[in-house]
Design an enzyme around this catalytic site. Structure first.
Site, PDB file in Angstrom:
ATOM      1  CG  HIS A 196      -2.174   0.602   1.325  1.00 59.90           C
ATOM      2  ND1 HIS A 196      -1.908   2.360   2.411  1.00 59.90           N
ATOM      3  CD2 HIS A 196      -2.633   1.293   0.038  1.00 59.90           C
ATOM      4  CE1 HIS A 196      -2.841   2.564   1.946  1.00 59.90           C
ATOM      5  NE2 HIS A 196      -3.649   2.901   0.685  1.00 59.90           N
ATOM      6  CG  HIS A 200      -0.934   5.464  -1.400  1.00 65.03           C
ATOM      7  ND1 HIS A 200      -1.951   6.590  -2.210  1.00 65.03           N
ATOM      8  CD2 HIS A 200      -1.979   4.836  -1.007  1.00 65.03           C
ATOM      9  CE1 HIS A 200      -3.477   6.115  -2.371  1.00 65.03           C
ATOM     10  NE2 HIS A 200      -3.181   4.841  -1.227  1.00 65.03           N
ATOM     11  CG  HIS A 225      -7.917   1.896  -2.580  1.00 73.68           C
ATOM     12  ND1 HIS A 225      -6.895   2.766  -3.102  1.00 73.68           N
ATOM     13  CD2 HIS A 225      -7.154   1.818  -1.236  1.00 73.68           C
ATOM     14  CE1 HIS A 225      -5.613   2.962  -3.186  1.00 73.68           C
ATOM     15  NE2 HIS A 225      -5.761   2.597  -2.275  1.00 73.68           N
ATOM     16  CD  GLU A 337      -6.053   9.224  -4.732  1.00 67.59           C
ATOM     17  OE1 GLU A 337      -6.286   9.429  -6.193  1.00 67.59           O
ATOM     18  OE2 GLU A 337      -5.197   8.624  -4.431  1.00 67.59           O
ATOM     19  CG  HIS A 352     -10.030   8.631  -0.300  1.00 69.18           C
ATOM     20  ND1 HIS A 352      -8.470   8.993  -0.337  1.00 69.18           N
ATOM     21  CD2 HIS A 352     -10.011   7.153   0.229  1.00 69.18           C
ATOM     22  CE1 HIS A 352      -7.672   8.397  -0.310  1.00 69.18           C
ATOM     23  NE2 HIS A 352      -8.288   7.035   0.616  1.00 69.18           N
ATOM     24  CG  HIS A 356      -7.660   8.286   4.265  1.00 64.53           C
ATOM     25  ND1 HIS A 356      -6.387   6.338   5.425  1.00 64.53           N
ATOM     26  CD2 HIS A 356      -7.863   7.712   3.206  1.00 64.53           C
ATOM     27  CE1 HIS A 356      -7.048   5.671   4.184  1.00 64.53           C
ATOM     28  NE2 HIS A 356      -7.845   6.651   2.794  1.00 64.53           N
ATOM     29  CG  HIS A 392     -10.287   2.275   0.869  1.00 64.64           C
ATOM     30  ND1 HIS A 392     -10.363   3.250   0.075  1.00 64.64           N
ATOM     31  CD2 HIS A 392      -9.935   2.930   1.626  1.00 64.64           C
ATOM     32  CE1 HIS A 392      -9.649   4.387  -0.003  1.00 64.64           C
ATOM     33  NE2 HIS A 392      -8.924   3.814   1.341  1.00 64.64           N
TER      34      HIS A 392
HETATM   35 CU1  CUO Z   1      -4.712   3.957  -0.272  1.00 68.69          CU
HETATM   36 CU2  CUO Z   1      -6.858   5.425   1.277  1.00 68.69          CU
HETATM   37  O1  CUO Z   1      -5.718   5.035   1.336  1.00 68.69           O
HETATM   38  O2  CUO Z   1      -6.523   4.941  -0.285  1.00 68.69           O
END
Ligand code: CUO
Length: 680
Positions: A196, A200, A225, A337, A352, A356, A392
């Site tokens: 992960h 990113h 995701h 996102e 998104h 978080h 998610h």
């Molecule tokens: Cu990979 Cu929310 O964690 O995008």
């Protein structure tokens, strides 16, 4: 390390950079000569650092060196964007090295590591440099903090040759009283979290446009995701838990608690925990320059839903952009996102990412307790927390809402005229066919590079993770035409729901996890395709997930650049769900689609394509023209209720079972990234 001046130990040789005195932080300037003598005396090699006119780091240093760093915090990502631009803008590698040496001791170490990693991945002239897995720089983001105390004891007392690995228990973040803990082995898996982080890193959502603007990045955000949620749901069903519940109401208490037991070695603070039933409130944190209300989130959400229903989005300048059946998902990915490619961040917000953030500050929304974010506030650690999956699952549901508005695949977009899959089997050695076996595996990892202890030397941790026995697919395809090509797509899904009822296609299609995708040459007549589970287009091997600076790797050039990119990929040891002792019933789906409609014409020679399904190809187009998730990404055509009814002759389904054995296999001799692996 943050506490030290700019003398980095590199490789196994003790090398030091000869740092111009003006590069040092103010604290060290008066004692620069003393430090140079001290570290120079220990060095086996001294590396010259060019004396350049240093850029003004300005605001970049406003993030303290002992604070935590997260890309989800707009201020942090703005600062990171600036630093990345400085790194990318350096004319030569020597200039880059100089500015890195300077920045390393003057900026936040997490931010430095991130920006340098992005820079190395995106500069042409740094292809020969390795990007090691972040676990070697910051093991504190992955490993139980109690390990570090034990590691310090081990290194200070026990001579190198007598050291034994520090064993991390499989269960250390909660007990069985907590139901959610049953899937902690998945959430806290080191390889999954590293994947992960790397994903990113390869697909940043902010920074220079040429870094962000990668082919179908918004769609890949959705798909990667979506697959994580599908995989998590399969694990949950294996553990007699219901599928994950979407976090749709931000005003409702979050029933899932999480106590990460991670301490940041940089900030010497614990990652905050979340008790059960905490409630999100509006965020107003001056330090992070973030002020956002739940109302804002709800407005953004409603506008996104409206856009989906209307079939178009509105740009900043008021134009309408249609959400087409193929490209719409990519635009939506960037909006939700969100990334800088969002056509209208003012109107659709940063849904998104801020989600978080809001969850991660649930314990200290206005910073009155001077606390930092919880693990979900950073992509490096987010997947450990049960609430990550709830958030998610909701995000995925928005994407599914869009997919429900576009036409279903008609039969002619699914079938491959004259191609019939007549048989599908999986074979694990020494076991009945159509049966997969899983168990626990221990592996060792040398963490000494991320520890700042004296004396040094190897410090191994031994951790336990899920593993499965390797297997082969055996697929028989009958081709009634002349020789031609096809794309073989392999997926797996649970067969039954929580209550033991066979899943309807409508629900099962979202549970299919991709296992592999590859092209096949079909001769006329019968073809037998044998494919190993280790060749999966989703995964990378264990030693690449955990690679170290000194792991065996290509010496340079294109091959190494690919190697770096290929640090992105689902860990091979987590390819299939855990299963159950009595055998977990699944359906294996195999499809041979028409290559002419799938194929992207491009040169991919020398391109590492190990995990292209989740990570794409470096500097290339995504190598499958179909929508990601095809053929399960759209709602079924009229009249299709079950998987069987969905099938065309070029598809076939085989029932298989996954058997879990509660035994633990000791480390293999070649399963660490370090050749110094010391097995017992
Ligand atoms: Cu990979 Cu929310 O964690 O995008």
């Amino acid at each position: 390390r943050p506490q030290e001046p700019s003398f980095a130990v590199k490789g196994d040789k003790n090398s030091v950079f000869k740092v111009p005195n003006n590069y040092l932080p103010d604290r060290y300037k008066p004692i620069g000569v003393t430090l140079a003598n001290r570290f120079g005396a220990e060095a086996e090699e001294e590396i010259d650092v060019k004396n350049i006119s240093l850029p003004n780091l300005g605001e970049i240093t406003s993030l303290g060196r002992h604070e935590n760093f997260s890309l989800f915090i707009p201020k942090h990502r703005r600062l990171a964007g600036k630093l990345i631009n400085i790194f990318l803008g350096m004319r030569t590698v020597d200039d880059l090295l100089a500015v890195c040496v300077y920045a390393r001791d003057n900026v936040n170490p997490y931010m430095f590591n991130y920006c340098l990693s992005v820079c190395l991945l995106h500069r042409q002239d740094t292809r020969d440099l390795d990007v090691p897995s972040i676990i070697h720089s910051f093991p504190d983001k992955y490993i139980d903090s109690s390990v570090f105390v034990r590691a310090r004891e081990e290194t200070s007392i026990v001579p190198e040759e007598s050291r034994t690995p520090i064993v991390i228990p499989r269960d250390y973040t909660a007990s069985d009283l907590e139901e959610e803990h049953r899937v902690a082995y998945f959430r806290e898996d080191l390889g999954i979290n590293l994947h992960h982080w790397h994903w990113h890193l390869v697909y940043p959502f902010e920074g220079a446009r040429e870094v962000v603007e990668k082919n179908r990045r918004g769609e890949l955000f959705y798909y990667m995701h979506q697959q994580v949620i599908a995989r998590y749901n399969a694990e949950r069903l294996c553990n007699h838990l219901r599928r994950v519940e979407r976090l749709i109401n931000l005003r409702e208490p979050i029933k899932e608690a999480y106590f990460p037991k991670l301490d940041s070695l940089v900030s010497s603070r614990s990652y905050p925990s979340r008790v059960a039933n905490q409630v999100i409130t509006n965020i107003n944190r001056e330090l992070d320059q973030i002020q956002v209300d739940i109302d804002d989130m709800e407005r953004w959400r409603d506008r996104i839903y409206s856009a989906i229903q209307q079939g178009y989005v509105q740009t900043e300048s008021g134009q309408q952009v249609t959400l087409t059946e193929n490209e719409g998902i990519d635009i939506l990915g960037n909006i939700i996102e969100s990334s800088i490619l969002s056509p209208n961040q003012t109107f659709y917000g940063d849904y998104h990412n801020i989600g978080h953030i809001m969850i991660s500050y649930i314990h200290d929304p206005d910073h009155r307790h001077l606390e930092s974010f919880g693990v979900i506030g950073d992509s490096t650690t987010a997947m450990r927390d049960p609430v990550f999956y709830r958030w998610h699952a909701h995000i995925d549901d928005i994407f599914q809402e869009f997919k429900a508005t576009i036409p279903s695949y008609p039969v002619d977009q699914l079938a491959y005229q004259g191609v019939t899959v007549t048989s599908v089997e999986v074979q694990s050695q020494g076991t009945q066919k159509n049966r997969l076996n899983t168990y626990w595996q221990q592996s060792d990892l040398n963490l000494s590079r991320g520890l700042d202890f004296q004396p040094r030397g190897p410090v191994f941790v031994r951790f336990t993770h899920l593993q499965h026995q390797e297997f082969n697919y055996r697929i028989i395809v009958n081709n009634q035409g002349s020789a031609r090509m096809g794309t073989c797509r392999i997926f797996l899904a649970p067969k039954f729901d929580e209550r033991g009822n066979q899943l309807l296609f409508r629900d099962q299609k979202n549970l299919f996890i991709e296992l592999d995708k590859f092209s096949v040459n079909l001769t006329s007549g019968q073809n037998t395709i044998i494919r190993s589970s280790t060749q999966s287009s989703v995964t990378i091997p264990f030693d690449r997930t955990f690679r170290d600076w000194d792991s065996s790797r290509p010496q340079g050039g294109d091959e190494l650049a690919q190697f770096n990119f290929c640090g992105c990929g689902w860990p091979q040891h987590m390819l299939i769900p855990k299963g159950t002792p009595e055998g977990f019933n699944c359906q294996l789906f195999v499809m041979i689609s028409n290559y002419a409609n799938d194929h992207i014409e491009q040169d991919i020679t020398g391109t590492c394509n190990d995990a292209y399904s989740f990570c794409g190809l470096k500097d290339r187009l995504y190598p499958d023209r179909r929508s990601m998730g095809y053929p399960f990404d759209r709602t079924p055509r009229a009249g299709v209720r079950t998987l069987q009814e969905f099938l065309t002759p070029n598809m076939r389904v085989q029932d298989i079972s996954i058997f879990f054995s509660n035994r633990t296999v000791r480390p293999r001799s070649n399963n660490t990234s370090n050749s110094n692996n010391r097995n017992q």
